[in-house]
Design a protein around this motif. Structure first.
Motif, mmCIF file in Angstrom:
data_model
loop_
_atom_site.group_PDB
_atom_site.id
_atom_site.type_symbol
_atom_site.label_atom_id
_atom_site.label_comp_id
_atom_site.label_asym_id
_atom_site.label_seq_id
_atom_site.Cartn_x
_atom_site.Cartn_y
_atom_site.Cartn_z
ATOM 1 N N GLU A 191 80.878 -37.109 54.550
ATOM 2 C CA GLU A 191 82.276 -37.517 54.746
ATOM 3 C C GLU A 191 83.226 -36.643 53.901
ATOM 4 O OE1 GLU A 191 84.354 -41.544 53.757
ATOM 5 O OE2 GLU A 191 82.406 -41.912 54.704
ATOM 6 N N ALA A 192 82.841 -36.460 52.646
ATOM 7 C CA ALA A 192 83.680 -35.670 51.723
ATOM 8 C C ALA A 192 83.784 -34.224 52.209
ATOM 9 C CB ALA A 192 83.095 -35.726 50.321
ATOM 10 N N MET A 193 82.661 -33.677 52.676
ATOM 11 C CA MET A 193 82.672 -32.279 53.120
ATOM 12 C C MET A 193 83.517 -32.108 54.387
ATOM 13 S SD MET A 193 81.304 -30.574 50.895
ATOM 14 C CE MET A 193 81.410 -31.719 49.557
ATOM 15 N N ASP A 194 83.404 -33.080 55.312
ATOM 16 C CA ASP A 194 84.211 -33.004 56.536
ATOM 17 C C ASP A 194 85.696 -32.985 56.198
ATOM 18 O OD1 ASP A 194 82.017 -32.889 58.080
ATOM 19 O OD2 ASP A 194 82.036 -34.980 58.729
ATOM 20 N N ARG A 195 86.083 -33.832 55.233
ATOM 21 C CA ARG A 195 87.493 -33.881 54.812
ATOM 22 C C ARG A 195 87.928 -32.535 54.230
ATOM 23 N NH1 ARG A 195 86.609 -38.958 52.640
ATOM 24 N NH2 ARG A 195 86.414 -38.124 50.544
ATOM 25 N N LEU A 196 87.046 -31.968 53.395
ATOM 26 C CA LEU A 196 87.383 -30.691 52.747
ATOM 27 C C LEU A 196 87.490 -29.555 53.756
ATOM 28 C CD1 LEU A 196 85.341 -31.036 49.500
ATOM 29 C CD2 LEU A 196 87.738 -30.330 49.604
ATOM 30 N N ILE A 197 86.572 -29.563 54.733
ATOM 31 C CA ILE A 197 86.599 -28.514 55.757
ATOM 32 C C ILE A 197 87.912 -28.599 56.547
ATOM 33 C CG2 ILE A 197 85.534 -27.768 57.941
ATOM 34 C CD1 ILE A 197 82.800 -28.568 56.617
ATOM 35 N N GLN A 198 88.293 -29.802 56.906
ATOM 36 C CA GLN A 198 89.539 -29.974 57.659
ATOM 37 C C GLN A 198 90.747 -29.533 56.841
ATOM 38 O OE1 GLN A 198 89.730 -30.176 60.804
ATOM 39 N NE2 GLN A 198 87.502 -30.334 60.703
ATOM 40 N N ALA A 199 90.680 -29.747 55.522
ATOM 41 C CA ALA A 199 91.815 -29.415 54.642
ATOM 42 C C ALA A 199 91.858 -27.933 54.256
ATOM 43 C CB ALA A 199 91.737 -30.265 53.375
ATOM 44 N N PRO A 232 92.277 -24.030 55.192
ATOM 45 C CA PRO A 232 92.835 -23.223 56.284
ATOM 46 C C PRO A 232 91.773 -22.482 57.102
ATOM 47 C CG PRO A 232 94.231 -23.023 54.363
ATOM 48 C CD PRO A 232 93.036 -23.840 53.933
ATOM 49 N N MET A 233 90.704 -22.019 56.488
ATOM 50 C CA MET A 233 89.684 -21.295 57.256
ATOM 51 C C MET A 233 88.669 -22.213 57.933
ATOM 52 S SD MET A 233 89.109 -17.757 55.141
ATOM 53 C CE MET A 233 88.161 -17.016 56.453
ATOM 54 N N LYS A 234 88.840 -23.546 57.743
ATOM 55 C CA LYS A 234 88.042 -24.575 58.446
ATOM 56 C C LYS A 234 86.536 -24.422 58.278
ATOM 57 C CE LYS A 234 91.799 -26.425 60.027
ATOM 58 N NZ LYS A 234 92.371 -27.413 59.112
ATOM 59 N N ARG A 235 86.141 -24.010 57.090
ATOM 60 C CA ARG A 235 84.702 -23.985 56.771
ATOM 61 C C ARG A 235 84.538 -23.957 55.258
ATOM 62 N NH1 ARG A 235 82.854 -19.002 55.026
ATOM 63 N NH2 ARG A 235 84.097 -17.168 55.554
ATOM 64 N N LEU A 236 83.312 -24.238 54.782
ATOM 65 C CA LEU A 236 83.005 -24.105 53.360
ATOM 66 C C LEU A 236 82.666 -22.644 53.063
ATOM 67 C CD1 LEU A 236 80.684 -27.225 52.870
ATOM 68 C CD2 LEU A 236 83.151 -27.065 52.535
ATOM 69 N N GLY A 237 82.715 -22.288 51.778
ATOM 70 C CA GLY A 237 82.333 -20.929 51.385
ATOM 71 C C GLY A 237 80.833 -20.837 51.148
ATOM 72 N N GLN A 238 80.324 -19.624 51.192
ATOM 73 C CA GLN A 238 78.905 -19.375 50.929
ATOM 74 C C GLN A 238 78.756 -18.678 49.569
ATOM 75 O OE1 GLN A 238 76.438 -20.586 52.891
ATOM 76 N NE2 GLN A 238 78.196 -21.566 53.879
ATOM 77 N N PRO A 239 77.643 -18.956 48.863
ATOM 78 C CA PRO A 239 77.457 -18.357 47.529
ATOM 79 C C PRO A 239 77.594 -16.831 47.538
ATOM 80 C CG PRO A 239 75.550 -19.727 48.138
ATOM 81 C CD PRO A 239 76.559 -19.878 49.226
ATOM 82 N N GLU A 240 77.147 -16.202 48.635
ATOM 83 C CA GLU A 240 77.210 -14.720 48.703
ATOM 84 C C GLU A 240 78.660 -14.238 48.719
ATOM 85 O OE1 GLU A 240 75.370 -16.661 50.724
ATOM 86 O OE2 GLU A 240 73.398 -16.208 49.833
ATOM 87 N N GLU A 241 79.570 -15.068 49.245
ATOM 88 C CA GLU A 241 80.982 -14.650 49.322
ATOM 89 C C GLU A 241 81.626 -14.633 47.930
ATOM 90 O OE1 GLU A 241 81.767 -17.598 52.643
ATOM 91 O OE2 GLU A 241 82.805 -15.846 53.460
ATOM 92 N N VAL A 242 81.138 -15.519 47.070
ATOM 93 C CA VAL A 242 81.608 -15.503 45.676
ATOM 94 C C VAL A 242 80.934 -14.344 44.929
ATOM 95 C CG1 VAL A 242 81.750 -16.815 43.524
ATOM 96 C CG2 VAL A 242 82.014 -17.988 45.714
ATOM 97 N N ALA A 243 79.642 -14.170 45.188
ATOM 98 C CA ALA A 243 78.893 -13.097 44.516
ATOM 99 C C ALA A 243 79.516 -11.728 44.799
ATOM 100 C CB ALA A 243 77.429 -13.126 44.963
ATOM 101 N N ILE A 274 77.106 -29.076 45.181
ATOM 102 C CA ILE A 274 77.894 -30.006 45.992
ATOM 103 C C ILE A 274 77.013 -30.969 46.776
ATOM 104 C CG2 ILE A 274 79.937 -28.505 46.157
ATOM 105 C CD1 ILE A 274 79.130 -28.087 49.127
ATOM 106 N N ALA A 275 75.727 -30.613 46.931
ATOM 107 C CA ALA A 275 74.817 -31.542 47.617
ATOM 108 C C ALA A 275 74.672 -32.828 46.807
ATOM 109 C CB ALA A 275 73.457 -30.889 47.814
ATOM 110 N N GLY A 276 74.960 -32.755 45.494
ATOM 111 C CA GLY A 276 74.827 -33.933 44.634
ATOM 112 C C GLY A 276 76.053 -34.829 44.650
ATOM 113 N N ILE A 277 77.101 -34.419 45.335
ATOM 114 C CA ILE A 277 78.330 -35.214 45.338
ATOM 115 C C ILE A 277 78.173 -36.395 46.308
ATOM 116 C CG2 ILE A 277 80.799 -35.185 45.926
ATOM 117 C CD1 ILE A 277 80.871 -32.315 44.892
#
Ligand code: NAD
Length: 244
Positions: free
Chosen positions: A195-203, A205-216, A187-190
Motif C-alpha cells: 500500500e505504501a509503495m503504491d502511494r509513493l509510486i503515484q506521488a 513524477p516518474m511513476k516508479r521506484l528507483g533501482q539501487p544501480e541508478e544511485v550507484a 524498504i521491504a521492511g517498511i
C-alpha cells in the motif's frame, strides 16, 4: 581503463542494497573495493566478487573505525574513496517515537558517517587527495512521515557541508546524494509495504521506484575524477519527487 582504475574504495553498508550495487559497479570500473558492514553473512556473499573484500565494521564505533582504517591502510596503503552509505530506517508515527529510537537512528545515520569522515579524512589529508560521498535521503529535504530518520539524514547533510569546507583545502571533496524511494531490502521492511509503495509510486513524477544501480551510477560519478571540482555538492536521485 575503468572510471575508478586502481582506486581504493571503502563502502559502508556495502553488503546490501545500494552499497552492494556500488561494490559491483566500482569493482567493474577498476577499483579495489572494501565493503564494510555489520552483517557478516552478507559480507561473505559480496566478497565472492573479484576485487571486493568484505570487512566487518560497526560504523557507530570510534575504536572500530580506527582499527578498520589501520587494517585497510596496512594492506592497501591508502583510501582514495569513502562512501558513507550504511543506514537504518524507521517510520513510526510521531506519538510512538522513543528516545531509544531517536538515539539509534542518529548514531548509525549521522554519527557513523561523521566518524568515517573523521578517521578516513585523516588518511586522505596525509595523501593530499580523496573523495567522500554520503548517502542522505530525500526525507532530509521535504516533509515526510519519517521523523527521526529525516532528522538524522538532515544532520548528515550538515556534517557533509562542514566537511566539504574543512577538507576542501586538502584536495578532499565531500558530496552528498539524496535518494528517493529505492527498491532495496531496507524498504521491504517498511510496514503495509504494498500500500505504501503504491502511494509513493503515484506521488513520484516518474511513476516508479528507483533501482539501487541508478544511485550507484550517480555516486560513481561523484567519487570519480570526472567530478574533480564538485565539492559540497548535493544530488537528488528521486524521479522528481522532491521537485514538486
Ligand atoms: P539496506 O538495508 O539494503 O543496506 C544498508 C546496509 O547498512 C545493510 O547492509 C546493513 O547491515 C548496514 N548497516 C546498518 N547498520 C550498520 C552499522 N551500524 N554499521 C555498519 N553497517 C550497518 O538499505 P539501502 O536501501 O541500500 O540503504 C543504503 C543507504 O541509503 C542508507 O543510508 C539509507 O538510509 C539510504 N536511503 C535508502 C533509501 C531507500 O529507499 N532504500 C532512500 C533514501 C536513502
Amino acid at each position: 581503463m575503468g572510471r575508478l582504475q586502481d582506486k581504493i574504495a571503502v563502502i559502508t553498508g556495502g553488503a546490501s542494497g545500494m552499497g552492494a550495487a556500488m561494490a559491483k559497479l566500482f569493482a567493474k570500473e577498476g577499483a579495489t573495493v572494501i565493503a564494510a558492514d555489520i552483517n557478516e553473512d552478507n559480507l561473505k556473499k559480496i566478497a565472492e566478487q573479484e576485487n571486493v573484500e568484505g570487512l566487518r565494521l560497526d560504523v557507530t564505533s570510534d575504536e572500530g573505525w580506527a582499527d578498520f582504517v589501520k587494517t585497510v591502510i596496512d594492506k592497501y596503503g591508502r583510501i582514495d574513496i569513502l562512501i558513507n552509505n550504511a543506514g537504518i530506517t524507521s517510520n513510526k508515527p510521531l506519538d510512538q517515537i522513543t528516545e531509544q529510537d531517536w538515539t539509534l537512528l542518529h548514531k548509525i545515520n549521522s554519527f557513523g558517517p561523521f566518524l568515517g569522515i573523521k578517521h578516513v579524512g585523516e588518511e586522505m589529508k596525509k595523501a593530499g587527495k580523496g573523495a567522500i560521498v554520503n548517502t542522505s535521503s530525500y526525507t532530509a529535504i521535504i516533509g515526510s512521515g519519517f521523523n527521526p530518520y529525516s532528522a538524522s539524514k538532515g544532520s548528515l547533510r550538515a556534517i557533509a557541508k562542514a566537511a566539504a569546507v574543512e577538507l576542501g583545502p586538502h584536495n578532499i571533496r565531500v558530496n552528498t546524494v539524496f535518494p528517493g524511494v529505492i527498491e532495496t531490502p531496507m524498504i521491504a521492511g517498511i510496514g503495509e509495504y504494498k500500500e505504501a509503495m503504491d502511494r509513493l509510486i503515484q506521488a513520484t513524477p516518474m511513476k516508479r521506484l528507483g533501482q539501487p544501480e541508478e544511485v550507484a551510477n550517480a555516486i560513481l560519478f561523484l567519487a570519480s575524477d570526472e567530478a574533480s571540482y564538485i565539492n559540497g555538492g548535493e544530488l537528488v536521485i528521486d524521479g522528481g519527487y522532491a521537485a514538486q
